[in-house]
Design a protein around this motif. Structure first.
Motif: not given
Length: 873
Positions: A832-848
């Motif tokens: 949940l922390k990852k998915l709520e992290n805007d930086k992670f969402i913007s940098k990670a690929s759609a697949e990840v």
């Protein structure tokens, strides 16, 4: 049909099969033949000693491709041979003579060469024995040696032709000189090592004002005796007043000029550079540019010569200390600092190289390099891994002329004669007729001068032979990346220059085999296990399989012979599977009622063809360890561990069809043996001949490789059976967790979500019960927990409940589930922390991101079911 022994005996089998293969000439290409050709020329091993584990890897890789293509319908030639390895072999033989108290000069050239030929015969035979023993499917009738008559003619022709084109010349150059071996070395034969040295700051007094100095920094004060100038950068304001003046060369007391040239690095040392044209390649070029005197003060033995004055006769390193002491006494040492730098050493002998001004023969490389560079850039020749193209491009675009003369006796003597009566030079294919008036150049050619012709000279060039027309260019070269310059690049250059064709289509740079402490396995270090001893202990197939299994593309292998347990265990698994299938087939004779193939039969056929698809992909991509893993996973995992267990149950359920059931399994097994044969040729040949009746001269090595049938591949079936395998594994794990003995059967409830899943599970219910050792198996659609106390496991869309009443301590089980709930909740929080992290969402690929969301949903479902189960307990 031969009877299979109780256990596999590699050495017994291997010697018998080698004789069988050789007797039948299976590896001689068909002539005539209209099949598509496939050809490989072996990288010729040096006759300096026995082969290493690294050679075994490379030759296994080549053998895999030769056998695969031969079984795929290609007219296949794998051409063997060996290299005379000039400096390396001469060094070995001279070392042997030294032990006997003799030098080559005591014997003279002719008798010394006889000794080298004797050495060659011994180690050449050892190499043939080792290659034969490892199962190399080469055509021995075509074997070549770099100094046999045909290749020697090719070498002479190339030298003479390049000489007449002006691409070979003799000139004074600074070359890499090995004072121990007394020979020149090419740049590629020099290896650089870090060396802890001293940096000496020396004062050079101005000739017209001895109170002023230019200070230079050097690691080689002994060469200052040959200085003929000091150079400074014209942009360096520190030395503006000195440019054009003269300084006094310390000790020698000779006036030398201060020149200004932009070549000088203002950042190194003091920004002033001593110029010694006879002892540094860069200084030599400056000397030519400014017409400086060349003073050679070190001789070819690495000792100071007559131009070194009172230091004459001292070893170069002794002279360094003596010169420094005198400079100190004169007050001309400003300071001395510790200094670490890279220093060149002879790759073969290990001696520190001396830059040496000498008359040598060179090849102009620039005109040859451009077409060879274009061939790789255009994709006519493909490198695997592709990253080596960058290395190749860098070297080819900065290529220097190649010093090809060596001051040795073993090798191709340079085909140049000098007239004893005048200055005439004669360079032709054959010696001059009035030979008594001529003297041949005593030097020999660099070993690589014959090796760069290897792909086409081995096939009869310069004659336009049938082999040359049929098998050249070759298709595949497997070699080490550390000889990309020595050999690969030069072969491409020579081939395009002399045949107008590329020498090969695909180049695979194989892994470097290192010992357990990371050192490259080599003859010189002596750190390779005896390959014959390893084959005797573990079996040749075990060694071959282990090497490719441990060899992902582009990485090094840390090898110890004990790792061959991987291959030996695999061989034993295959052998035992074959014996079991044959035994069951023989016990079932006459039970030939036709049967309908069920989902497990369709599954194993689908897995076979999925494996064939992966096998072909990985071989075509030169990812050989992925080939071995695909074979291992199918044969050991799918076929032996699962399908054979299924067969036992099926044969009991429909005994009237049991012979056909095991014959069908043997057909699948035979295809697997064919796929495995290029990697493990001995055990597969023995089993192929043992599982069915064959003609006396039939061999798996010339049988047809299984064809890929995409229509048989059924992903849904594979996924369904994969789920069942996971279910059974989960049931077994649950049994183990509560300490159930293998003989105790338990009751299980299996929940599924849809009616179609229930239908499927009911159809294979008996297999699940038998493989998971279940007494009663209840299949339920929905999420309802069973009424009894149980432990549970979630496997994808299924949930297993194993009845524990009377079997386990319920309180302990509660503690376990609470711990698992806690762990799962923690995991959900982290996702949940990852998915709520805007930086992670913007940098990670759609697949990840999607994978993380799926993990979240799966673990939420798991948590829900764990809590439900805890409630039941």
């Amino acid at each position: 049909m031969k009877e299979l022994s109780k256990t596999y005996q590699p050495s017994e089998t291997e010697h018998k099969l080698i004789d069988f293969w050789n007797r039948n000439n299976f590896y001689k290409p068909q002539t005539p033949g209209n099949k598509q050709k496939y050809s490989i020329v072996i990288p010729p091993p040096n006759v300096t000693g026995n082969l290493t584990i690294g050679h075994m890897l490379n030759n296994t890789i080549q053998d895999i491709y030769a056998r695969w293509k031969r079984m795929s319908g290609f007219n296949t030639l794998w051409l063997p041979g060996a290299d005379h390895a000039g400096i390396s072999t001469q060094t070995r033989v001279e070392g042997k003579l030294r032990d006997e108290g003799i030098s080559r000069h005591d014997l003279g050239r002719e008798k010394f060469l006889q000794k080298v030929w004797e050495w060659k015969e011994i180690y050449h035979k050892n190499i043939i024995d080792q290659l034969t023993r490892m199962g190399a499917s080469v055509d021995w009738s075509r074997e070549r040696f770099t100094m046999d008559e045909g290749l020697s003619k090719a070498v002479r022709k190339v030298f003479v032709d390049l000489y007449k084109k002006g691409l070979i010349y003799k000139g004074k150059r600074i070359i890499n000189w090995d004072p121990q071996q007394q020979t020149a070395l090419s740049d590629e034969e020099v290896i650089f090592r870090e060396k802890n040295d001293k940096l000496y700051y020396i004062k050079y007094p101005l000739a017209d004002d001895k109170n002023k100095f230019i200070i230079i920094a050097t690691t080689r004060p002994e060469t200052m005796l040959g200085d003929t100038a000091i150079a400074v950068n014209p942009k360096d304001n520190r030395y503006t007043e000195f440019a054009g003046k003269k300084v006094l060369l310390p000790i020698v007391q000779k006036a030398i000029s201060v020149i200004a040239d932009e070549y000088v690095d203002m950042e190194f040392g003091t920004g002033a550079l001593k110029i010694t044209p006879a002892h540094d390649p860069n200084d030599f070029e400056i000397g030519v540019k400014y017409n400086l005197e060349t003073v050679q003060v070190i001789d070819h033995f690495g000792k100071m010569n007559e131009h070194a004055g009172r230091y004459s006769g001292l070893d170069r390193f002794e002279a360094r200390n003596a010169v420094v002491e005198e400079l100190k006494s004169l007050g001309l040492i400003e300071k001395i600092e510790d200094y670490t730098h890279n220093v060149g050493f002879s790759e073969r002998g290990g001696t520190q190289i001396e830059p040496y001004l000498s008359d040598q023969w060179f090849v102009k490389m620039k005109p040859l390099a451009e077409p060879a560079l274009n061939a790789v850039r255009a994709g006519e020749i493909k490198f695997h891994p592709w990253r080596w193209v960058k290395t190749y491009e860098n070297w080819m675009t900065n290529i220097r002329d190649w010093c090809i003369s060596r001051q040795l006796w073993w090798g191709h003597q340079i085909p140049v004669w000098y007239n004893k009566n005048n200055n005439e030079i004669y360079c032709e294919y054959d010696p001059p007729e009035d030979i008594e008036n001529w003297e041949q150049d005593p030097d020999v050619l660099d070993t690589w001068f014959s090796s760069w012709l290897w792909p086409f000279s081995t096939m009869g060039w310069p004659k336009n032979t049938d082999d040359l027309k049929k098998y050249f260019p070759t298709d595949f070269l497997s070699t080490a990346a550390d000889i990309i310059f020595f050999w690969v690049a030069r072969m491409i250059m020579a081939s395009i220059e002399f045949t107008g064709k590329i020498p090969f289509k695909d180049v695979y740079f194989h892994n470097i085999v290192r010992d357990e402490i990371g050192r490259k396995m080599s003859k010189s270090l002596g750190n390779s296990p005896d390959v014959i001893a390893v084959m005797d202990e573990y079996g040749t197939d075990a060694l071959r399989f282990t090497l490719v299994y441990l060899a992902p593309q582009g990485t090094d292998i840390l090898f110890a012979k004990e790792k061959c347990e991987i291959g030996r265990n695999f061989a034993n698994k295959i052998w035992n599977a074959a014996r079991f299938l044959l035994m069951k087939k023989d016990q079932s004779k006459g039970n030939v009622t036709p049967f309908e193939k069920d989902i497990f039969d369709k599954w194993i056929e689908s897995k076979l063809h999925s494996s064939i698809r992966e096998y072909l992909r990985s071989l075509n991509d030169y990812k050989i360890n992925e080939t071995s893993k695909a074979l291992y996973d199918f044969i050991w995992g799918d076929f032996c561990d699962w399908y054979i267990e299924i067969l036992k149950i099926k044969a009991n359920e429909i005994p009237q069809s049991s012979q056909l059931i095991f014959e069908n399994a043997l057909d699948i097994f035979e295809d697997a043996l064919k796929l495995l044969h290029p990697v493990m040729p001995f055990i597969t040949e023995e089993l192929w001949q043992g599982i069915k009746e064959r003609n006396v001269n039939d061999s798996i090595t010339i049988s047809q490789m299984p064809n890929l049938n995409e229509n048989v591949i059924d992903p849904d079936t594979e996924n369904n059976i994969s789920d069942i395998q996971k279910l059974i594994a989960a049931a077994r794990n649950m049994r183990a967790e509560i300490g159930l003995s293998p003989g105790v059967k338990c009751d299980v409830t299996l929940n599924c979500t849809e009616a179609k899943d229930e239908t499927f599970l009911i159809s294979i219910k008996n297999y699940i019960r038998s493989l998971a050792k279940i007494n009663e198996l209840e299949i339920v659609v929905g999420n309802d927990s069973p009424p009894y106390k149980s432990i549970t496991s979630v496997v994808g869309k299924y949930q297993l409940y194993l009845k524990i009443e009377g079997l386990i301590d319920v309180e302990q089980e509660k503690i376990k589930i609470n711990r698992e709930i806690e762990r799962t909740e923690g995991f959900i929080t982290s996702i949940l922390k990852k998915l709520e992290n805007d930086k992670f969402i913007s940098k990670a690929s759609a697949e990840v991101v999607n994978n993380e969301r799926k993990k979240l949903e799966d673990n939420k479902l798991k948590l829900e079911k764990l809590k439900e189960h805890l409630k039941v307990l």
